[in-house]
Design a protein around this motif. Structure first.
Motif, PDB file in Angstrom:
ATOM      1  N   MET A  70      12.313  -5.479   7.020  1.00 15.48           N
ATOM      2  CA  MET A  70      11.308  -5.112   8.015  1.00 15.48           C
ATOM      3  C   MET A  70      10.741  -6.333   8.713  1.00 15.48           C
ATOM      4  SD  MET A  70       8.828  -2.124   6.793  1.00 15.48           S
ATOM      5  CE  MET A  70       7.518  -2.378   7.910  1.00 15.48           C
ATOM      6  N   ALA A  71      10.446  -7.359   7.936  1.00 18.21           N
ATOM      7  CA  ALA A  71       9.867  -8.582   8.498  1.00 18.21           C
ATOM      8  C   ALA A  71      10.826  -9.214   9.500  1.00 18.21           C
ATOM      9  CB  ALA A  71       9.525  -9.560   7.381  1.00 18.21           C
ATOM     10  N   LYS A  72      12.098  -9.289   9.142  1.00 21.11           N
ATOM     11  CA  LYS A  72      13.068  -9.935  10.033  1.00 21.11           C
ATOM     12  C   LYS A  72      13.336  -9.096  11.277  1.00 21.11           C
ATOM     13  CE  LYS A  72      15.368 -13.489  11.055  1.00 21.11           C
ATOM     14  NZ  LYS A  72      14.603 -14.641  11.514  1.00 21.11           N
ATOM     15  N   GLU A  73      13.372  -7.774  11.120  1.00 20.76           N
ATOM     16  CA  GLU A  73      13.611  -6.917  12.283  1.00 20.76           C
ATOM     17  C   GLU A  73      12.396  -6.869  13.207  1.00 20.76           C
ATOM     18  OE1 GLU A  73      14.918  -3.078  10.961  1.00 20.76           O
ATOM     19  OE2 GLU A  73      16.914  -3.816  10.446  1.00 20.76           O
ATOM     20  N   THR A  74      11.207  -6.876  12.621  1.00 21.57           N
ATOM     21  CA  THR A  74       9.989  -6.775  13.415  1.00 21.57           C
ATOM     22  C   THR A  74       9.623  -8.105  14.061  1.00 21.57           C
ATOM     23  OG1 THR A  74       9.220  -5.087  11.864  1.00 21.57           O
ATOM     24  CG2 THR A  74       7.599  -5.972  13.375  1.00 21.57           C
ATOM     25  N   TYR A  75       9.833  -9.181  13.330  1.00 18.06           N
ATOM     26  CA  TYR A  75       9.495 -10.525  13.817  1.00 18.06           C
ATOM     27  C   TYR A  75      10.734 -11.417  13.733  1.00 18.06           C
ATOM     28  CZ  TYR A  75       5.042  -8.399  12.855  1.00 18.06           C
ATOM     29  OH  TYR A  75       3.997  -7.511  12.817  1.00 18.06           O
ATOM     30  N   PRO A  76      11.677 -11.244  14.649  1.00 20.83           N
ATOM     31  CA  PRO A  76      12.951 -11.968  14.567  1.00 20.83           C
ATOM     32  C   PRO A  76      12.805 -13.486  14.655  1.00 20.83           C
ATOM     33  CG  PRO A  76      12.807 -10.722  16.622  1.00 20.83           C
ATOM     34  CD  PRO A  76      11.623 -10.357  15.806  1.00 20.83           C
ATOM     35  N   ASN A  77      11.714 -13.974  15.211  1.00 20.62           N
ATOM     36  CA  ASN A  77      11.525 -15.424  15.300  1.00 20.62           C
ATOM     37  C   ASN A  77      10.973 -16.027  14.012  1.00 20.62           C
ATOM     38  OD1 ASN A  77      12.460 -15.517  17.933  1.00 20.62           O
ATOM     39  ND2 ASN A  77      10.453 -15.081  18.780  1.00 20.62           N
TER      40      ASN A  77
ATOM     41  N   ASP B  39      11.513   3.081   7.017  1.00 14.64           N
ATOM     42  CA  ASP B  39      11.571   3.695   8.345  1.00 14.64           C
ATOM     43  C   ASP B  39      10.187   4.106   8.821  1.00 14.64           C
ATOM     44  OD1 ASP B  39      14.291   3.354   8.613  1.00 14.64           O
ATOM     45  OD2 ASP B  39      14.773   5.320   7.781  1.00 14.64           O
ATOM     46  N   GLY B  40       9.392   4.705   7.924  1.00 13.74           N
ATOM     47  CA  GLY B  40       8.039   5.118   8.285  1.00 13.74           C
ATOM     48  C   GLY B  40       7.166   3.944   8.668  1.00 13.74           C
ATOM     49  N   LEU B  41       7.250   2.864   7.903  1.00 14.23           N
ATOM     50  CA  LEU B  41       6.456   1.675   8.209  1.00 14.23           C
ATOM     51  C   LEU B  41       6.910   1.017   9.508  1.00 14.23           C
ATOM     52  CD1 LEU B  41       5.975   0.084   4.696  1.00 14.23           C
ATOM     53  CD2 LEU B  41       4.206   1.020   6.164  1.00 14.23           C
ATOM     54  N   LYS B  42       8.214   1.037   9.771  1.00 13.17           N
ATOM     55  CA  LYS B  42       8.717   0.453  11.017  1.00 13.17           C
ATOM     56  C   LYS B  42       8.137   1.192  12.216  1.00 13.17           C
ATOM     57  CE  LYS B  42      13.155  -0.448  11.295  1.00 13.17           C
ATOM     58  NZ  LYS B  42      14.604  -0.436  11.019  1.00 13.17           N
ATOM     59  N   LYS B  43       8.052   2.522  12.109  1.00 13.36           N
ATOM     60  CA  LYS B  43       7.481   3.315  13.198  1.00 13.36           C
ATOM     61  C   LYS B  43       6.011   2.969  13.393  1.00 13.36           C
ATOM     62  CE  LYS B  43      10.705   7.123  12.662  1.00 13.36           C
ATOM     63  NZ  LYS B  43      10.900   8.452  12.113  1.00 13.36           N
ATOM     64  N   GLN B  44       5.263   2.847  12.282  1.00 14.03           N
ATOM     65  CA  GLN B  44       3.853   2.484  12.361  1.00 14.03           C
ATOM     66  C   GLN B  44       3.685   1.114  12.994  1.00 14.03           C
ATOM     67  OE1 GLN B  44       1.992   2.613   8.530  1.00 14.03           O
ATOM     68  NE2 GLN B  44       2.412   4.790   8.239  1.00 14.03           N
TER      69      GLN B  44
ATOM     70  N   TYR C   5      12.624   4.210  -1.081  1.00 14.39           N
ATOM     71  CA  TYR C   5      11.980   3.047  -0.481  1.00 14.39           C
ATOM     72  C   TYR C   5      12.513   2.745   0.907  1.00 14.39           C
ATOM     73  CZ  TYR C   5      10.027   2.724  -5.018  1.00 14.39           C
ATOM     74  OH  TYR C   5       9.358   3.033  -6.167  1.00 14.39           O
ATOM     75  N   TRP C   6      13.734   3.141   1.158  1.00 10.32           N
ATOM     76  CA  TRP C   6      14.271   2.900   2.499  1.00 10.32           C
ATOM     77  C   TRP C   6      13.704   3.907   3.482  1.00 10.32           C
ATOM     78  CZ3 TRP C   6      14.921  -1.550   1.394  1.00 10.32           C
ATOM     79  CH2 TRP C   6      15.617  -1.985   0.282  1.00 10.32           C
ATOM     80  N   SER C   7      13.380   5.119   3.017  1.00 10.00           N
ATOM     81  CA  SER C   7      12.714   6.060   3.917  1.00 10.00           C
ATOM     82  C   SER C   7      11.300   5.569   4.210  1.00 10.00           C
ATOM     83  CB  SER C   7      12.701   7.478   3.334  1.00 10.00           C
ATOM     84  OG  SER C   7      12.012   7.512   2.115  1.00 10.00           O
TER      85      SER C   7
ATOM     86  N   GLU D 298       0.837  -1.212   0.000  1.00 10.66           N
ATOM     87  CA  GLU D 298       0.000   0.000   0.000  1.00 10.66           C
ATOM     88  C   GLU D 298       0.868   1.256   0.000  1.00 10.66           C
ATOM     89  OE1 GLU D 298      -2.831   1.920   3.298  1.00 10.66           O
ATOM     90  OE2 GLU D 298      -3.501  -0.073   2.631  1.00 10.66           O
ATOM     91  N   GLU D 299       1.868   1.268   0.839  1.00  7.40           N
ATOM     92  CA  GLU D 299       2.756   2.433   0.945  1.00  7.40           C
ATOM     93  C   GLU D 299       3.540   2.654  -0.352  1.00  7.40           C
ATOM     94  OE1 GLU D 299       4.317   5.726   2.924  1.00  7.40           O
ATOM     95  OE2 GLU D 299       2.781   4.362   3.685  1.00  7.40           O
ATOM     96  N   ALA D 300       3.953   1.570  -0.984  1.00  7.07           N
ATOM     97  CA  ALA D 300       4.746   1.662  -2.209  1.00  7.07           C
ATOM     98  C   ALA D 300       3.869   1.791  -3.462  1.00  7.07           C
ATOM     99  CB  ALA D 300       5.647   0.443  -2.343  1.00  7.07           C
ATOM    100  N   GLU D 301       2.565   1.680  -3.257  1.00  7.76           N
ATOM    101  CA  GLU D 301       1.594   1.775  -4.348  1.00  7.76           C
ATOM    102  C   GLU D 301       1.840   0.724  -5.433  1.00  7.76           C
ATOM    103  OE1 GLU D 301       1.668   5.872  -5.609  1.00  7.76           O
ATOM    104  OE2 GLU D 301       0.727   6.543  -3.752  1.00  7.76           O
TER     105      GLU D 301
END
Length: 120
Positions: free
Chosen positions: A60-67, A106-111, A101-103, A32-35
């Motif tokens: 993002m997936a690996k950092e957010t859900y390390p398991n 960062d925005g999605l990680k915060k969300q 895309y890397w910025s 959605e963010e990347a359209e």
């Protein structure tokens, strides 16, 4: 002893299902963010824009859900674990270039962190 094993297996299964749901939500957010569509993310396209977005999703997936396993993460975009590893490594190099895309990442990680904080 067998009862304890079956409870652990059930708990593991529940955890895996929850992780799959969260990764699916993350994939939708990234698209959605990347359209772009989920189909584009899952395609065989080697278009730089799409592959950068995929790599951002991997990281993002690996950092957010390390398991979450690398195989599981790759499964969401029809890739194998070695592609996930390469994408994560590539993001480390590209982060310094200031790619748009890397910025977004960062925005999605915060969300995502706000969502996790709220859910807990």
């Amino acid at each position: 002893m067998n009862i304890k094993k079956s409870i652990n297996s059930k708990e593991d299964l529940i955890r895996q299902i929850e992780t799959r749901d969260k990764l699916n939500d993350l994939l939708r957010q990234v698209c959605e963010e990347a359209e772009i569509t989920i189909e584009q993310m899952q395609s065989k396209s080697k278009n730089r824009e799409i592959s950068d977005i995929r790599a951002a999703f991997f990281r993002m997936a690996k950092e957010t859900y390390p398991n979450a396993s690398l195989c599981l993460i790759g499964e969401f975009v029809n890739r194998n674990h070695s592609t996930v590893i390469a994408g994560i490594k590539r993001t480390k190099d590209v982060l310094e270039t200031g790619n748009v895309y890397w910025s977004m990442l960062d925005g999605l990680k915060k969300q995502e962190q706000e969502y996790l904080d709220y859910a807990i």
